[in-house]
Design a protein around this motif. Structure first.
Motif, PDB file in Angstrom:
ATOM      1  N   THR A 139       1.059  -1.249   0.036  1.00 41.13           N
ATOM      2  CA  THR A 139       0.060  -0.026  -0.073  1.00 41.13           C
ATOM      3  C   THR A 139       0.753   1.232  -0.172  1.00 41.13           C
ATOM      4  O   THR A 139       1.988   1.373   0.932  1.00 41.13           O
ATOM      5  CB  THR A 139      -0.936   0.045   1.272  1.00 41.13           C
ATOM      6  N   VAL A 147       3.567   2.628   2.611  1.00 34.64           N
ATOM      7  CA  VAL A 147       3.089   2.810   3.976  1.00 34.64           C
ATOM      8  C   VAL A 147       2.649   1.477   4.718  1.00 34.64           C
ATOM      9  O   VAL A 147       2.518   1.504   5.726  1.00 34.64           O
ATOM     10  CB  VAL A 147       2.063   3.850   4.034  1.00 34.64           C
ATOM     11  N   ASP A 148       2.274   0.527   3.944  1.00 32.46           N
ATOM     12  CA  ASP A 148       1.945  -0.808   4.621  1.00 32.46           C
ATOM     13  C   ASP A 148       2.103  -1.776   3.651  1.00 32.46           C
ATOM     14  O   ASP A 148       2.214  -1.724   2.343  1.00 32.46           O
ATOM     15  CB  ASP A 148       0.234  -0.533   5.017  1.00 32.46           C
ATOM     16  N   SER A 149       1.925  -3.040   4.205  1.00 35.85           N
ATOM     17  CA  SER A 149       2.009  -4.486   3.371  1.00 35.85           C
ATOM     18  C   SER A 149       1.375  -5.532   4.145  1.00 35.85           C
ATOM     19  O   SER A 149       1.287  -5.291   5.282  1.00 35.85           O
ATOM     20  CB  SER A 149       3.549  -4.578   3.033  1.00 35.85           C
ATOM     21  N   LYS A 152       3.610  -7.226   6.667  1.00 41.28           N
ATOM     22  CA  LYS A 152       4.043  -6.322   7.838  1.00 41.28           C
ATOM     23  C   LYS A 152       2.755  -6.819   8.729  1.00 41.28           C
ATOM     24  O   LYS A 152       2.721  -7.214   9.851  1.00 41.28           O
ATOM     25  CB  LYS A 152       3.690  -4.847   7.554  1.00 41.28           C
ATOM     26  N   HIS A 153       1.571  -7.034   8.148  1.00 42.86           N
ATOM     27  CA  HIS A 153       0.380  -7.341   8.680  1.00 42.86           C
ATOM     28  C   HIS A 153       0.231  -8.633   9.184  1.00 42.86           C
ATOM     29  O   HIS A 153       0.177  -9.116  10.524  1.00 42.86           O
ATOM     30  CB  HIS A 153      -1.068  -7.349   7.929  1.00 42.86           C
ATOM     31  N   GLU A 156       2.906  -8.925  12.316  1.00 44.34           N
ATOM     32  CA  GLU A 156       2.108  -8.411  13.554  1.00 44.34           C
ATOM     33  C   GLU A 156       0.907  -9.217  14.353  1.00 44.34           C
ATOM     34  O   GLU A 156       0.770  -9.303  15.341  1.00 44.34           O
ATOM     35  CB  GLU A 156       1.510  -7.018  13.300  1.00 44.34           C
TER      36      GLU A 156
END
Length: 195
Positions: A139, A147-149, A152-153, A156
């Motif tokens: 993203t 800013v996001d991927s 990453k999610h 976490e």
């Protein structure tokens, strides 16, 4: 009596064979895992299709994959090299027209990972499958900055326990495999039919 012709078409079928690669390597090793058997299966299958005059080879796709734990550029290069190694191996043994060859993009086997998680006993697997299927891989903001991927999610989830579980149980099944898909169909059969 007039004779007309109709064409009968058979169904298409696909054969998929995965070839393994050691971690971080793109050299095709026939002694690695079941590679010798699988490569022999691919070559034998292609030879049998070419010899059978009722079948037509309509598409061969060479794909490479890597697991998501490495960096983007490294994974992309590794997947491409694995794909090229497999294609070179097969095409040195079987003559294939360029027109039926495809090399689909996509080097992280996200869908395969989702499938493995779905059928597993992994804790909180529903959350992981939701991320794998619904969170964009990358993203970017309106300035083109990442800013996001999806990665990453996943990292976490459950404070990293989900990522650790997938790394331990599934990554070896997606990190080291290239896939060849072969599509065939029966050649049209011309039948004479009274009109």
């Amino acid at each position: 009596m007039l004779l007309g012709c109709i064409q009968a078409f058979g169904q298409e079928s696909r054969k998929e064979v995965c070839i393994g690669f050691p971690v971080g390597d793109s050299t095709l090793d026939t002694a690695y895992g079941d590679n010798a058997t699988r490569l022999s299966e691919v070559v034998s299958f292609l030879e049998s299709v070419k010899k059978d005059n009722t079948l037509e080879l309509v598409g061969v796709s060479f794909c490479g994959s890597a697991s998501p734990e490495g960096g983007f550029a490294i994974n992309k290069e590794l997947a491409e090299k694995r794909r090229n190694s497999l294609e070179r191996y097969v095409r040195e043994r079987i003559s294939l027209p360029d027109g039926i060859i495809s090399r689909p993009e996509g080097f992280i086997a996200w869908e395969r990972l989702a499938e493995l998680v779905e059928v597993s006993d992994m804790p909180h697997k529903e959350e992981a499958v939701d991320v794998l299927r619904n969170v964009p891989e990358f993203t970017y903001n309106n300035k083109g900055v990442l800013v996001d991927s999806r990665k990453k999610h996943l990292m976490e989830l459950q404070y990293g326990r989900t990522w650790h579980y997938m790394h331990k149980h599934f990554f070896d099944q997606i990190r080291n495999a290239s896939v060849i898909l072969v599509t065939i169909r029966q050649k049209p059969i011309i039948e004479e039919k009274p009109v």
